[in-house]
Design an enzyme around this catalytic site. Structure first.
Site, PDB file in Angstrom:
ATOM      1  N   ASP A 368       0.874  -1.164   0.000  1.00 17.32           N
ATOM      2  CA  ASP A 368       0.000   0.000   0.000  1.00 17.32           C
ATOM      3  C   ASP A 368       0.918   1.224   0.000  1.00 17.32           C
ATOM      4  O   ASP A 368       2.078   1.130   0.402  1.00 17.32           O
ATOM      5  CB  ASP A 368      -0.879  -0.032   1.251  1.00 17.32           C
ATOM      6  CG  ASP A 368      -1.715   1.230   1.389  1.00 17.32           C
ATOM      7  OD1 ASP A 368      -2.371   1.603   0.411  1.00 17.32           O
ATOM      8  OD2 ASP A 368      -1.672   1.836   2.469  1.00 17.32           O
ATOM      9  N   ASP A 558      -7.139  -1.813   4.454  1.00 19.32           N
ATOM     10  CA  ASP A 558      -6.208  -2.833   3.972  1.00 19.32           C
ATOM     11  C   ASP A 558      -6.529  -4.218   4.530  1.00 19.32           C
ATOM     12  O   ASP A 558      -5.930  -5.203   4.085  1.00 19.32           O
ATOM     13  CB  ASP A 558      -4.764  -2.465   4.353  1.00 19.32           C
ATOM     14  CG  ASP A 558      -4.258  -1.243   3.609  1.00 19.32           C
ATOM     15  OD1 ASP A 558      -4.670  -1.066   2.446  1.00 19.32           O
ATOM     16  OD2 ASP A 558      -3.463  -0.477   4.182  1.00 19.32           O
TER      17      ASP A 558
END
Length: 661
Positions: A368, A558
């Protein structure tokens, strides 16, 4: 929580059970050999007088035989001497064998040693009978010390959990157990003391030692209002903090829970060795019986073949001694244990030794962007066509907004310009203000479009977050802000590349911003404008190509992609609780390079496990064959068994030699 990876990889959680057999349970070794201690509770200290007494009498007996001492040549005296020498060590092993048989574990290592030792007495090899037990117990003691060293690394974490907290109640100070501290209480921590609970700093900026949680050697300066975590140490001053979590949910408690659970989750190799030992031992006993019987049967059909019961029984005893699988049963779990301990010192928490195997096979690491490779905090990257006076006024206008972009502008330039007389926040667009009779607009280009103010088309080509400024309906300039890339991020990507791993970035940010960040980091692939479900789809596509994929993230959004990857890695220092709970590995620092360290450590652990298995099986097979052929004797078998186990243990402890940063 029920973790999807445990089901996916077939590694079911197993509770340790001490069944009295080190061949069938590695946990026995981690608690010491009971045959050489006075009680089951004595786990760390070895009663050295027992093997020392046996060894001393063994050596004296051998010397007296070599010197042909007259009185010692009497058979009954010699038997009595060696029987007494055998008792300090042999009796404990015999009792363990009996106890194991009562509990259903008949074919244990203790049974093998007992048969070999008593068999040596039966054929008149008294010194060898004592040597089997004595050297075995000495080897066990040395192995236990090595195992205790590895366990001590994990146990040392307990010292990081403070046993008291000083709660401020008005002008008084009350010392209580951290478990009694409530959310909202004010806790005081003196210089040199460890923070007992998580909280928000009420004092001015203070340096804190975070090594217990992050492995970082450099103290971290935490500003007023910043998060202070349990386990940190105030270095220079007395600080106060407002408690934000109960003690049971503090950072150090979560670390301890994760490490404790990690030592109970087994890797595939570890589970295989334990199953292997349960089947292997009875097979070995049967083969030893066949070593005695088959030559006898052959002598019945071939009169020319001379059969000696004592000779073939001696060979069978050698076969039994060298066949003990303890080198594998001890060293394989110890390798993972040492790996988990070494990782914890680096601020890397594996939630199970099974994930050390999984990460060792990773071929692609997906990151990410925000909060993982970048700090997640805006900083001014460029100022176009705005004077210092105009920037000061913009900062004064932005001082009325709590937005992170406003904070970044104020940090960049002092708000010492002309103070606005009126300020209005326009949600989703920016700010409007009146300054010295002039109308100011500070916000997005969409704000200018809404007000019909023209601006250069080139602004659309800029990568970053744009703050445009207009005065009295005229565009005058802009401020470009960008998410700051972590100093460690470039090193992280280059380290992964050196390991032959593909690096990929997935982000919800606009594609031009993602492309620029990826270019600065030297990453091969990057995709932007993604929702959480889009990231999951990317992971599934990579796995569909046959790649072992790790995902590194820190946010609540996430969690789905962390769960869908082969191994999920959460940035624990700044990460959300959801991400940390879902992940398989937690990086306690803000350093993405620890991902490369975790992979390297996983590969080293797997390599050492393979080395131990190959070495132990190779040496044992060689001595087995030599023993059956009559080339190796019982002494050599004992030395080989103990020596192989010790070498494998020492090889496992190499994982603890490099303490990392």
């Amino acid at each position: 929580m029920a973790h999807n990876h445990e089901h996916e990889h077939g590694h079911q959680h197993e509770q340790h059970k001490n069944n009295g057999s080190c061949c069938n349970d590695d946990n026995h070794h981690s608690h010491g050999c009971n045959c050489c201690s006075d009680s089951n509770e004595e786990t760390e200290e070895m009663n050295w007088w027992k093997p020392v007494l046996s060894l001393s009498m063994l050596i004296i007996g051998i010397v007296m035989s070599a010197m042909d001492v007259h009185w010692f040549q009497n058979g009954w005296i010699k038997l009595a001497w060696y029987a007494i020498a055998w008792l300090p060590t042999g009796w404990g092993v015999l009792l363990e064998a009996v106890e194991g048989a009562r509990e259903g574990e008949l074919f244990s290592e203790f049974l093998l040693m007992t048969i070999a030792s008593l068999g040596a007495f039966a054929i008149g090899e008294y010194p060898e009978a004592v040597a089997v037990m004595t050297l075995y117990c000495i080897g066990e003691a040395l192995q236990d010390r090595a195992v205790s060293r590895a366990r001590g690394n994990i146990k040392s974490l307990i010292a990081f959990r403070p046993d008291h907290a000083v709660v401020v109640r008005g002008d008084s100070r009350e010392i209580v157990n951290p478990a009694q501290v409530k959310v909202g209480d004010i806790v005081e921590v003196k210089a040199g003391e460890r923070v007992p609970v998580d909280g928000s700093l009420l004092s001015e900026a203070a340096p804190l030692d975070t090594a217990a949680l992050t492995g970082e050697s450099v103290p971290r300066v935490i500003e007023c209002g910043g998060d202070v975590l349990a386990g940190m140490i105030s270095i220079e001053q007395t600080i106060q903090l407002r408690v934000t979590r109960p003690s049971s949910e503090s950072a150090i408690s979560r670390v301890l829970t994760m490490v404790e659970e990690a030592t109970e989750r087994k890797a595939p190799a570890e589970l295989y060795i334990r199953r292997f030992a349960r089947v292997y031992t009875p097979i070995v006993v049967c083969l030893a019986v066949m070593v005695v019987l088959l030559p006898w049967l052959y002598s019945l059909v071939s009169p020319s073949f001379s059969y000696s019961l004592s000779d073939w029984l001696h060979r069978a005893l050698i076969f039994l001694v060298i066949s003990c699988p303890c080198a594998l049963v001890i060293s394989v779990p110890l390798s993972y244990f040492a790996g988990i301990g070494a990782a914890s010192r680096r601020g890397i928490l594996f939630k199970g030794s099974n994930f050390m195997d999984v990460i060792a096979a990773v071929e692609a690491v997906v990151f990410d962007k925000t909060g993982t490779l970048t700090t997640g905090r805006f900083a001014v990257d460029a100022v176009e066509n705005l004077s210092d006076a105009q920037m000061a006024t913009v900062a004064a206008i932005e001082s009325n907004s709590p937005h992170p972009i406003a904070r970044a502008i104020i940090d960049y330039h002092q708000a010492d310009g002309q103070l606005p007389t009126t300020v209005k926040s326009i949600a989703g667009y920016g700010m409007s203000a009146t300054v010295n009779g002039q109308s100011w607009l500070v916000g997005t280009t969409r704000l200018l479009e809404r007000e019909g103010i023209p601006y250069p088309e080139s602004l659309h080509d800029k990568t970053g977050t744009m703050v445009a400024v207009a005065i009295d309906g005229q565009y005058v300039g802009h401020i470009l802000l960008k998410d700051v890339i972590k100093q460690d991020a470039v090193h992280a990507i280059s380290a992964l590349k050196r390991q032959g791993i593909n690096t990929i970035m997935l982000s919800g940010d606009r594609q031009p911003i993602v492309n620029e960040t990826a270019s600065q980091l030297g990453m091969e692939h990057a995709a932007g404008d993604l929702l959480p479900q889009d990231k999951v789809e990317h992971i599934r596509r990579l796995k569909g190509e046959g790649k072992q994929v790790a995902f590194v993230g820190d946010g609540i959004n996430d969690a789905p992609v962390l769960a869908s990857s082969d191994v999920g890695i959460a940035m624990g220092a700044m990460g959300s609780d959801m991400a940390i709970e879902t992940a398989d590995i937690v990086i306690q620092t803000d350093q993405p390079s620890r991902v490369a360290d975790a992979i390297s450590l996983g590969r080293r652990t797997r390599s050492i496990v393979k080395q131990n298995i190959a070495f132990a099986i190779g040496v044992k097979l060689l001595v087995m064959v030599l023993g059956v052929l009559g080339i190796a004797n019982l002494w050599e078998a004992v030395f080989a068994d103990v020596g192989v186990a010790l070498l494998c243990v020492l090889n496992s402890l190499r994982l603890m030699a490099n303490r990392g940063d």
